[in-house]
Motif scaffolding. Structure first.
Motif, PDB file in Angstrom:
ATOM      1  N   MET A  65     -29.451  11.918  34.071  1.00  0.00           N
ATOM      2  CA  MET A  65     -28.009  11.765  34.133  1.00  0.00           C
ATOM      3  C   MET A  65     -27.365  12.022  32.764  1.00  0.00           C
ATOM      4  O   MET A  65     -26.234  12.479  32.698  1.00  0.00           O
ATOM      5  N   ASN A  66     -28.101  11.714  31.692  1.00  0.00           N
ATOM      6  CA  ASN A  66     -27.554  11.948  30.355  1.00  0.00           C
ATOM      7  C   ASN A  66     -27.256  13.422  30.106  1.00  0.00           C
ATOM      8  O   ASN A  66     -26.277  13.745  29.450  1.00  0.00           O
ATOM      9  N   SER A  67     -28.116  14.296  30.627  1.00  0.00           N
ATOM     10  CA  SER A  67     -27.870  15.724  30.409  1.00  0.00           C
ATOM     11  C   SER A  67     -26.588  16.168  31.112  1.00  0.00           C
ATOM     12  O   SER A  67     -25.910  17.086  30.658  1.00  0.00           O
ATOM     13  N   PHE A  68     -26.224  15.503  32.204  1.00  0.00           N
ATOM     14  CA  PHE A  68     -24.974  15.817  32.898  1.00  0.00           C
ATOM     15  C   PHE A  68     -23.786  15.550  31.989  1.00  0.00           C
ATOM     16  O   PHE A  68     -22.890  16.378  31.858  1.00  0.00           O
ATOM     17  N   TRP A  69     -23.752  14.385  31.340  1.00  0.00           N
ATOM     18  CA  TRP A  69     -22.626  14.004  30.483  1.00  0.00           C
ATOM     19  C   TRP A  69     -22.628  14.757  29.160  1.00  0.00           C
ATOM     20  O   TRP A  69     -21.615  14.788  28.477  1.00  0.00           O
ATOM     21  N   GLU A  70     -23.744  15.339  28.799  1.00  0.00           N
ATOM     22  CA  GLU A  70     -23.801  16.117  27.552  1.00  0.00           C
ATOM     23  C   GLU A  70     -23.399  17.570  27.752  1.00  0.00           C
ATOM     24  O   GLU A  70     -23.217  18.305  26.789  1.00  0.00           O
ATOM     25  N   ASN A  71     -23.254  18.000  29.001  1.00  0.00           N
ATOM     26  CA  ASN A  71     -22.831  19.354  29.302  1.00  0.00           C
ATOM     27  C   ASN A  71     -21.399  19.548  28.808  1.00  0.00           C
ATOM     28  O   ASN A  71     -20.518  18.740  29.095  1.00  0.00           O
ATOM     29  N   GLU A  72     -21.149  20.633  28.064  1.00  0.00           N
ATOM     30  CA  GLU A  72     -19.834  20.874  27.472  1.00  0.00           C
ATOM     31  C   GLU A  72     -18.737  21.016  28.533  1.00  0.00           C
ATOM     32  O   GLU A  72     -17.613  20.556  28.324  1.00  0.00           O
ATOM     33  N   PHE A  73     -19.048  21.634  29.652  1.00  0.00           N
ATOM     34  CA  PHE A  73     -18.050  21.782  30.714  1.00  0.00           C
ATOM     35  C   PHE A  73     -17.647  20.420  31.278  1.00  0.00           C
ATOM     36  O   PHE A  73     -16.475  20.175  31.553  1.00  0.00           O
ATOM     37  N   VAL A  74     -18.624  19.550  31.435  1.00  0.00           N
ATOM     38  CA  VAL A  74     -18.355  18.203  31.955  1.00  0.00           C
ATOM     39  C   VAL A  74     -17.521  17.418  30.946  1.00  0.00           C
ATOM     40  O   VAL A  74     -16.556  16.739  31.313  1.00  0.00           O
ATOM     41  N   LYS A  75     -17.886  17.521  29.662  1.00  0.00           N
ATOM     42  CA  LYS A  75     -17.114  16.830  28.620  1.00  0.00           C
ATOM     43  C   LYS A  75     -15.658  17.294  28.604  1.00  0.00           C
ATOM     44  O   LYS A  75     -14.740  16.482  28.549  1.00  0.00           O
ATOM     45  N   ILE A  76     -15.462  18.599  28.635  1.00  0.00           N
ATOM     46  CA  ILE A  76     -14.097  19.137  28.599  1.00  0.00           C
ATOM     47  C   ILE A  76     -13.319  18.677  29.822  1.00  0.00           C
ATOM     48  O   ILE A  76     -12.152  18.269  29.720  1.00  0.00           O
ATOM     49  N   ALA A  77     -13.942  18.720  30.995  1.00  0.00           N
ATOM     50  CA  ALA A  77     -13.270  18.276  32.222  1.00  0.00           C
ATOM     51  C   ALA A  77     -12.931  16.788  32.138  1.00  0.00           C
ATOM     52  O   ALA A  77     -11.847  16.365  32.569  1.00  0.00           O
ATOM     53  N   ALA A  78     -13.829  15.992  31.564  1.00  0.00           N
ATOM     54  CA  ALA A  78     -13.565  14.555  31.415  1.00  0.00           C
ATOM     55  C   ALA A  78     -12.414  14.323  30.444  1.00  0.00           C
ATOM     56  O   ALA A  78     -11.509  13.535  30.728  1.00  0.00           O
ATOM     57  N   TYR A  79     -12.445  14.990  29.289  1.00  0.00           N
ATOM     58  CA  TYR A  79     -11.358  14.850  28.323  1.00  0.00           C
ATOM     59  C   TYR A  79     -10.027  15.259  28.953  1.00  0.00           C
ATOM     60  O   TYR A  79      -9.021  14.571  28.810  1.00  0.00           O
ATOM     61  N   PHE A  80     -10.043  16.401  29.628  1.00  0.00           N
ATOM     62  CA  PHE A  80      -8.828  16.907  30.262  1.00  0.00           C
ATOM     63  C   PHE A  80      -8.276  15.894  31.264  1.00  0.00           C
ATOM     64  O   PHE A  80      -7.087  15.575  31.243  1.00  0.00           O
ATOM     65  N   SER A  81      -9.143  15.381  32.109  1.00  0.00           N
ATOM     66  CA  SER A  81      -8.709  14.426  33.141  1.00  0.00           C
ATOM     67  C   SER A  81      -8.125  13.166  32.528  1.00  0.00           C
ATOM     68  O   SER A  81      -7.068  12.682  32.956  1.00  0.00           O
TER      69      SER A  81
END
Length: 135
Positions: free
Chosen positions: A1-17
């Motif tokens: 699960m950690n690799s999911f949250w470290e993905n740059e696309f996921v981070k950007i989507a989280a920040y954006f949201s």
């Protein structure tokens, strides 16, 4: 699960949201402290309200930009963003206090573009100062 949250696309989507949600909440707070209804005035073509609201949106986004650049966790990002927003809100009240000859809200509602532009500039300028403090 950690690799999911470290993905740059996921981070950007989280920040954006998170930032979009915070902008909506913070604009609702600004709506409560101003005497006019932002979106009703903008719909009527009130350029002063549009400039002041645009400055607020830019200011909030700029504060979050610096928060994203300096902090790794969403909780830290939100905390610094909320702190920056509170400082922007204080700046709004100081602006109102420093102009006792007229009411900022009334002038903006009456489409006084000079006051709307200064409001935009104050929001943008303060966001850079707040952002520098966060950095």
């Amino acid at each position: 699960m950690n690799s999911f949250w470290e993905n740059e696309f996921v981070k950007i989507a989280a920040y954006f949201s998170v930032v979009v949600l915070c902008v909506i909440v913070f604009l609702a707070v600004f709506e409560l402290v101003t005497k006019y209804k932002n979106w009703e005035e903008i719909k009527k073509g009130n350029l002063s309200v549009a400039m002041a609201t645009g400055g607020k949106i830019f200011g909030i986004a700029n504060v979050f930009r610096h928060s994203i650049m300096q902090h790794d966790s969403l909780l830290s990002l939100i905390s610094w963003g909320v702190f920056g927003f509170i400082l922007l809100l204080i700046g709004y009240f100081i602006y109102e206090f420093l102009t006792p000859g007229f009411k900022i809200d009334e002038e903006i509602q009456n489409d006084n573009r000079a006051v709307g532009f200064i409001s935009l500039a104050i929001s943008v300028g303060l966001s850079y100062v707040i952002g520098a403090g966060i950095s």
